[in-house]
Design an enzyme around this catalytic site. Structure first.
Site, PDB file in Angstrom:
ATOM      1  N   SER A   1      -5.805   3.452  11.827  1.00  0.00           N
ATOM      2  CA  SER A   1      -6.126   4.187  10.603  1.00  0.00           C
ATOM      3  C   SER A   1      -7.457   3.761  10.021  1.00  0.00           C
ATOM      4  O   SER A   1      -7.967   4.419   9.131  1.00  0.00           O
ATOM      5  CB  SER A   1      -5.014   4.035   9.557  1.00  0.00           C
ATOM      6  OG  SER A   1      -4.398   2.794   9.627  1.00  0.00           O
TER       7      SER A   1
ATOM      8  N   HIS B   1      -4.412  10.046  15.024  1.00  0.00           N
ATOM      9  CA  HIS B   1      -3.927   9.335  13.830  1.00  0.00           C
ATOM     10  C   HIS B   1      -2.757  10.087  13.208  1.00  0.00           C
ATOM     11  O   HIS B   1      -2.934  11.123  12.575  1.00  0.00           O
ATOM     12  CB  HIS B   1      -5.088   9.197  12.837  1.00  0.00           C
ATOM     13  CG  HIS B   1      -4.742   8.382  11.623  1.00  0.00           C
ATOM     14  ND1 HIS B   1      -5.268   8.603  10.386  1.00  0.00           N
ATOM     15  CD2 HIS B   1      -3.897   7.331  11.475  1.00  0.00           C
ATOM     16  CE1 HIS B   1      -4.776   7.732   9.523  1.00  0.00           C
ATOM     17  NE2 HIS B   1      -3.937   6.955  10.155  1.00  0.00           N
TER      18      HIS B   1
ATOM     19  N   GLU C   1      -4.603  13.525  12.656  1.00  0.00           N
ATOM     20  CA  GLU C   1      -6.062  13.610  12.709  1.00  0.00           C
ATOM     21  C   GLU C   1      -6.488  13.310  14.146  1.00  0.00           C
ATOM     22  O   GLU C   1      -6.185  12.230  14.671  1.00  0.00           O
ATOM     23  CB  GLU C   1      -6.697  12.585  11.751  1.00  0.00           C
ATOM     24  CG  GLU C   1      -6.484  12.908  10.284  1.00  0.00           C
ATOM     25  CD  GLU C   1      -7.085  11.874   9.333  1.00  0.00           C
ATOM     26  OE1 GLU C   1      -7.516  12.266   8.240  1.00  0.00           O
ATOM     27  OE2 GLU C   1      -7.113  10.677   9.675  1.00  0.00           O
TER      28      GLU C   1
ATOM     29  N   ASN D   1      -7.788   9.161   4.476  1.00  0.00           N
ATOM     30  CA  ASN D   1      -7.959   7.879   3.790  1.00  0.00           C
ATOM     31  C   ASN D   1      -9.285   7.781   3.046  1.00  0.00           C
ATOM     32  O   ASN D   1      -9.468   6.904   2.217  1.00  0.00           O
ATOM     33  CB  ASN D   1      -7.806   6.708   4.767  1.00  0.00           C
ATOM     34  CG  ASN D   1      -6.346   6.391   4.986  1.00  0.00           C
ATOM     35  OD1 ASN D   1      -5.487   6.726   4.167  1.00  0.00           O
ATOM     36  ND2 ASN D   1      -6.022   5.773   6.106  1.00  0.00           N
TER      37      ASN D   1
END
Ligand code: NAI
Length: 507
Positions: free
Chosen positions: A123, A144, A156, A194
């Protein structure tokens, strides 16, 4: 390139929370799956866990007994890495450490066929640096997943500098075939989610730090007006402050200390104190036995109002006028600058200026600012702030009008941009910069934030609805109010706004 055939063997390395979930997803997608973990017995233990979880789905009638048996049959725990030699795709979900992951990838390259795709569920690490030690760097791609992988739709698909576009397309299609909603992201710190999510936490933390309101009130506004499932304090208590703070620090450092991503001192203090949230029994809230969750602050009023005047258009807040009319408030319309008048009070949607500043600059006595709602027709709560010079009678009339529409009214200190509008403007700003810097497309960014963190609306779609020039003005005003770079509007937002365009052009 099409998705991998279901006959292709998928190897998952790391049988922790993520690896086990990913192995389940791939097995449900029809692939033979080998699960390996360096800890002896961990892979077998994880397969037993998946078996039990699927068993519960069978009991609830959500999965057939035969399908359950077939999925578990396809899951093979293995005790040596050599057993993965025939894999067509390896997804690693081991400890988040660059050197340990690089070692593993080099080992895999020596072991597996040159056609085997190597994917990482990292991540926070760069896919480009993970690929750096490999002979065939094109086959290294980020995949991800979000926690819990079997339930969260988003994946992702992350491209490093050397990732082969054909293999990237293959993994995108494979994730789709597994029932997921993939998005493309370029390997940059935080990828899409994120990174773009940082302001969601940062703005609430800052508002708390500056005494805008208490945690319960800020959380309630984000939920009941903003339409998010949870406010930032209850969510970070759930995630764990150690984890959430570490992600913020890693993104902040990776962007060379860009103040947009500045970590919060009050969150650091919680981490220092060991108040990590639910898991430690204490975070912003108290989770010890018998503890009472504090109630959000709400204003009452005994005043009765039955008429108001709307001057011009309230823009994104227009549905509030309809809502007032529906409960029998007599609405008179006339030309003007987007103001709502009731008794002595003048109400306006915040534009990012302080109430006291706007009252004096625009010559508005008794000004009360309104926060943004996802849907003014349905919101159950709205935040307001007023200028120091606003008299108590006018404040009460404003509260009475909003309560008449069925809204709970929560007071905020006179802070720029209030709560929901400031948060959404900053989410959109970050999303805009991610598009501008070619991290992902506008539609992938919106999809990622809906499917990965359950936002009620993609931030760019939301910015389109507010109007890009209005979002730019809010950010400019925030930047001026704080005198900080943190609120500088993205060049793309400014450009599209100036061109009269939107992120998602209407057909
Ligand atoms: P975890 O700690 O639950 O599991 C990691 C597993 O990897 C452990 O069972 C450990 O024994 C094993 N392992 C460690 N080094 C190994 C090696 N060299 N070879 C084989 N097995 C090894 O961790 P978690 O939470 O499942 O995370 C794994 C990866 O997924 C990390 O890269 C993390 O950043 C990423 N991730 C985590 C998310 C989360 O919410 N936990 C969400 C998305 C990605």
């Amino acid at each position: 390139m099409p998705a991998l055939k279901t006959s292709a063997t998928v190897a998952v390395i790391g049988a922790g929370a993520m690896g086990a979930g990913i192995a389940q997803v791939a097995a449900q997608g029809g692939h033979p799956v080998k699960l390996y973990d360096a800890r002896a017995g961990a892979a077998a233990h994880a397969v037993e866990g998946i078996d039990r979880q699927l068993g519960r789905l069978v009991e609830k009638g959500k999965l057939g007994a035969e399908a359950h048996a077939a999925i578990v049959d396809r899951l093979q725990p293995v005790e040596s890495i050599e057993a993965l030699a025939d894999a067509d795709l390896v997804i690693e979900a081991i400890v988040e450490n660059l050197e340990v992951k690089r070692d593993l990838l080099r080992q895999l390259e020596a072991l597996c066929s040159p056609d085997c795709i190597l994917a990482s569920n990292t991540s926070s690490l760069s896919i480009t640096s993970l690929a750096a030690g490999l002979e065939h760097q094109g086959r290294m791609i980020g995949m991800h997943f979000f926690n819990p992988a079997p339930l969260m739709a988003l994946v992702e698909i992350v491209s490093g500098l050397a990732s082969d576009p054909v293999l990237v397309a293959c993994l995108y299609e494979t994730a789709k075939a597994w029932g997921k909603q993939p998005v493309h992201a370029r390997s940059t710190p935080g990828f899409i989610v994120n990174r773009v999510a940082r302001p969601f936490y940062a703005e609430s933390l800052r508002l708390l730090h500056e005494g805008a309101a208490d945690c319960a009130t800020l959380d309630a506004l984000i939920r009941d007006a903003g339409g998010f499932r949870m406010g930032a304090f209850e969510l970070t208590d759930l995630i764990g402050h150690d984890v959430n703070y570490a992600v913020t620090c890693s993104v902040f450092d990776a962007y060379y200390g860009d103040f947009r991503f500045q970590p919060s001192l009050i969150q650091k203090e919680l981490v220092d104190a060991g108040r990590l949230g639910r898991k430690s029994g204490f975070g912003f809230y108290d989770y010890t036995e018998g503890a009472q969750r504090p109630e959000p602050v709400e204003l009452g009023s005994e005043t009765h109002v039955d008429a108001c005047v709307v001057e011009g258009s309230l823009g994104v807040a227009e549905p509030l006028v309809q809502r007032l009319a529906e409960v029998g408030v007599k609405v008179t319309r006339r030309d003007g600058d987007g103001l709502l008048r009731v008794g002595d009070a003048v109400l306006a949607l915040t534009d990012g200026r302080l109430a006291c500043q706007r009252a004096s600059e625009d010559g508005l006595a008794n000004l009360v600012l309104l926060d943004l709602a996802l849907d003014y027709a349905k919101a159950s709560r709205l935040g307001i702030a007023w200028a120091a010079g606003t008299c108590a009678t006018a404040r009460d009339q404003a509260v009475a009008l909003l309560r008449r529409a069925g809204l709970k009214v929560s007071p905020l200190a006179d802070i720029p941009g209030l709560v929901v509008l400031r948060t959404v403007a900053m989410l959109a700003n970050e999303g805009a910069d991610a598009v501008f810097q070619r991290v992902g497309s506008a539609s992938d960014i919106d999809l990622a934030m809906r499917a990965g963190v359950n936002y009620p609306q993609g931030p760019l779609t939301w910015a389109d609805a507010i109007g890009l020039p209005a979002v730019v003005a809010i950010l400019h005003n925030l930047q001026a109010a704080y005198g900080e770079e943190r609120y500088r509007p993205s060049l793309l937002l400014r450009r599209l706004g100036a061109e009269g365009r939107a992120f998602h052009e209407r057909a």
